[in-house]
Design a protein around this motif. Structure first.
Motif, short mmCIF file in Angstrom:
data_model
loop_
_atom_site.label_atom_id
_atom_site.label_comp_id
_atom_site.label_asym_id
_atom_site.label_seq_id
_atom_site.Cartn_x
_atom_site.Cartn_y
_atom_site.Cartn_z
N ILE A 13 0.84 -1.20 0.00
CA ILE A 13 0.00 0.00 0.00
C ILE A 13 0.87 1.25 0.00
CG2 ILE A 13 -1.79 1.28 1.26
CD1 ILE A 13 -2.57 -1.41 -0.28
N GLY A 14 2.00 1.18 0.69
CA GLY A 14 2.94 2.30 0.67
C GLY A 14 3.46 2.56 -0.73
N THR A 15 3.68 1.50 -1.49
CA THR A 15 4.13 1.65 -2.87
C THR A 15 3.05 2.33 -3.71
OG1 THR A 15 5.54 -0.30 -2.67
CG2 THR A 15 4.98 0.41 -4.91
N LEU A 16 1.80 1.90 -3.52
CA LEU A 16 0.69 2.55 -4.22
C LEU A 16 0.60 4.02 -3.84
CD1 LEU A 16 -1.78 2.46 -6.05
CD2 LEU A 16 -3.10 1.61 -4.09
N ASN A 17 0.73 4.31 -2.55
CA ASN A 17 0.71 5.70 -2.09
C ASN A 17 1.87 6.50 -2.68
OD1 ASN A 17 -1.65 5.56 -0.63
ND2 ASN A 17 -0.62 4.97 1.25
N PHE A 18 3.05 5.85 -2.77
CA PHE A 18 4.20 6.51 -3.39
C PHE A 18 3.87 6.91 -4.82
CE2 PHE A 18 7.63 5.73 -6.46
CZ PHE A 18 8.40 6.86 -6.20
N LEU A 19 3.24 6.02 -5.56
CA LEU A 19 2.88 6.32 -6.95
C LEU A 19 1.90 7.49 -7.02
CD1 LEU A 19 2.58 2.71 -8.39
CD2 LEU A 19 4.44 4.36 -8.77
N ILE A 20 0.91 7.48 -6.13
CA ILE A 20 -0.04 8.59 -6.08
C ILE A 20 0.69 9.90 -5.77
CG2 ILE A 20 -1.98 9.58 -4.75
CD1 ILE A 20 -2.97 6.63 -4.38
N LEU A 89 12.10 17.28 4.73
CA LEU A 89 12.07 17.83 3.37
C LEU A 89 12.64 19.25 3.36
CD1 LEU A 89 11.08 17.69 0.35
CD2 LEU A 89 8.92 18.65 1.21
N LEU A 90 12.15 20.08 4.27
CA LEU A 90 12.65 21.46 4.35
C LEU A 90 14.15 21.49 4.64
CD1 LEU A 90 9.77 23.21 6.31
CD2 LEU A 90 10.26 23.38 3.86
N LEU A 91 14.59 20.67 5.57
CA LEU A 91 16.01 20.60 5.91
C LEU A 91 16.83 20.19 4.69
CD1 LEU A 91 18.29 20.55 8.10
CD2 LEU A 91 17.78 18.13 8.34
N MET A 92 16.38 19.14 4.00
CA MET A 92 17.14 18.67 2.84
C MET A 92 17.20 19.72 1.73
SD MET A 92 16.26 14.60 2.46
CE MET A 92 14.51 14.64 2.87
N VAL A 93 16.07 20.36 1.44
CA VAL A 93 16.03 21.31 0.33
C VAL A 93 16.64 22.65 0.70
CG1 VAL A 93 14.49 22.61 -1.21
CG2 VAL A 93 14.04 20.19 -0.76
N GLU A 94 16.22 23.21 1.81
CA GLU A 94 16.62 24.58 2.17
C GLU A 94 18.02 24.67 2.78
OE1 GLU A 94 14.77 27.14 1.30
OE2 GLU A 94 13.07 25.92 0.64
N VAL A 95 18.43 23.67 3.54
CA VAL A 95 19.72 23.74 4.23
C VAL A 95 20.80 22.94 3.50
CG1 VAL A 95 20.94 23.24 6.41
CG2 VAL A 95 18.59 24.12 6.46
N LEU A 96 20.44 21.71 3.09
CA LEU A 96 21.44 20.83 2.48
C LEU A 96 21.48 20.90 0.96
CD1 LEU A 96 20.80 17.72 4.78
CD2 LEU A 96 22.56 19.50 5.03
N SER A 97 20.57 21.68 0.37
CA SER A 97 20.49 21.86 -1.09
C SER A 97 20.33 20.55 -1.87
CB SER A 97 21.72 22.62 -1.61
OG SER A 97 21.80 23.89 -1.02
N LEU A 106 13.12 10.72 -0.53
CA LEU A 106 13.72 10.32 0.75
C LEU A 106 12.76 10.55 1.92
CD1 LEU A 106 17.35 11.66 0.22
CD2 LEU A 106 16.54 9.29 0.06
N GLY A 107 11.97 11.60 1.82
CA GLY A 107 10.99 11.88 2.86
C GLY A 107 9.95 10.79 3.02
N LEU A 108 9.69 10.05 1.95
CA LEU A 108 8.72 8.94 2.01
C LEU A 108 9.13 7.88 3.04
CD1 LEU A 108 8.02 8.46 -1.78
CD2 LEU A 108 6.36 9.19 -0.07
N PHE A 109 10.42 7.63 3.18
CA PHE A 109 10.89 6.61 4.12
C PHE A 109 10.70 7.07 5.56
CE2 PHE A 109 13.05 5.75 0.15
CZ PHE A 109 12.78 4.39 -0.01
N ILE A 110 10.92 8.33 5.81
CA ILE A 110 10.69 8.88 7.15
C ILE A 110 9.21 8.82 7.47
CG2 ILE A 110 10.79 11.01 8.52
CD1 ILE A 110 13.34 11.61 6.65
#
Length: 127
Positions: A13-20, A89-97, A106-110
């Motif tokens: 179901i997580g895979t289906l949600n990932f696709l959505i 997500l914010l940390l990865m995009v805004e701080v770590l670029s 990557l946020g999906l796993f968290i």
């Protein structure tokens, strides 16, 4: 039901949600030109209707009864899992670029780890 069966169902179901989520994020960002934050929120909200139905009746098999209680607890679990994911997500995009698409992935796993534990123990646990 064995825990291993429950985890496999959750992953399916997580895979289906990932696709959505992936399709909605892509459509909103690439086709509609929305920013990554709005796209992320919208995609997760859409996927949660699907997620609740499958979780209630197939992954955790809670059956009938306690619907409103489970909806409220599911929303609380979603809020916690989503918050953890969104902060990362914010940390990865805004701080770590990190690339926004990679950060969304990557946020999906968290999200998945927090969501599974909360729904297993809180929302659909035997009370």
């Amino acid at each position: 039901m064995k825990e291993s069966t429950r985890i496999i169902r959750f992953i399916l179901i997580g895979t289906l949600n990932f696709l959505i989520i992936a399709v909605v994020v892509w459509l909103m960002m690439k086709v509609l030109g929305c920013n990554y934050k709005v796209s992320n929120v919208t995609a997760y909200v859409i996927a949660q209707t699907n997620n609740f139905c499958w979780s209630k009746f197939w992954v955790f098999s809670s059956g009938r009864g306690r619907l409103w209680r489970e909806i409220i607890l599911f929303l609380i679990a979603f809020g916690c899992a989503y918050s953890a994911q969104f902060l990362c997500l914010l940390l990865m995009v805004e701080v770590l670029s990190v690339n926004v698409y990679l950060a969304q992935f990557l946020g999906l796993f968290i999200y998945g780890a927090v969501n599974y534990m909360m729904n297993r123990k809180l929302t659909f646990g035997r009370h």
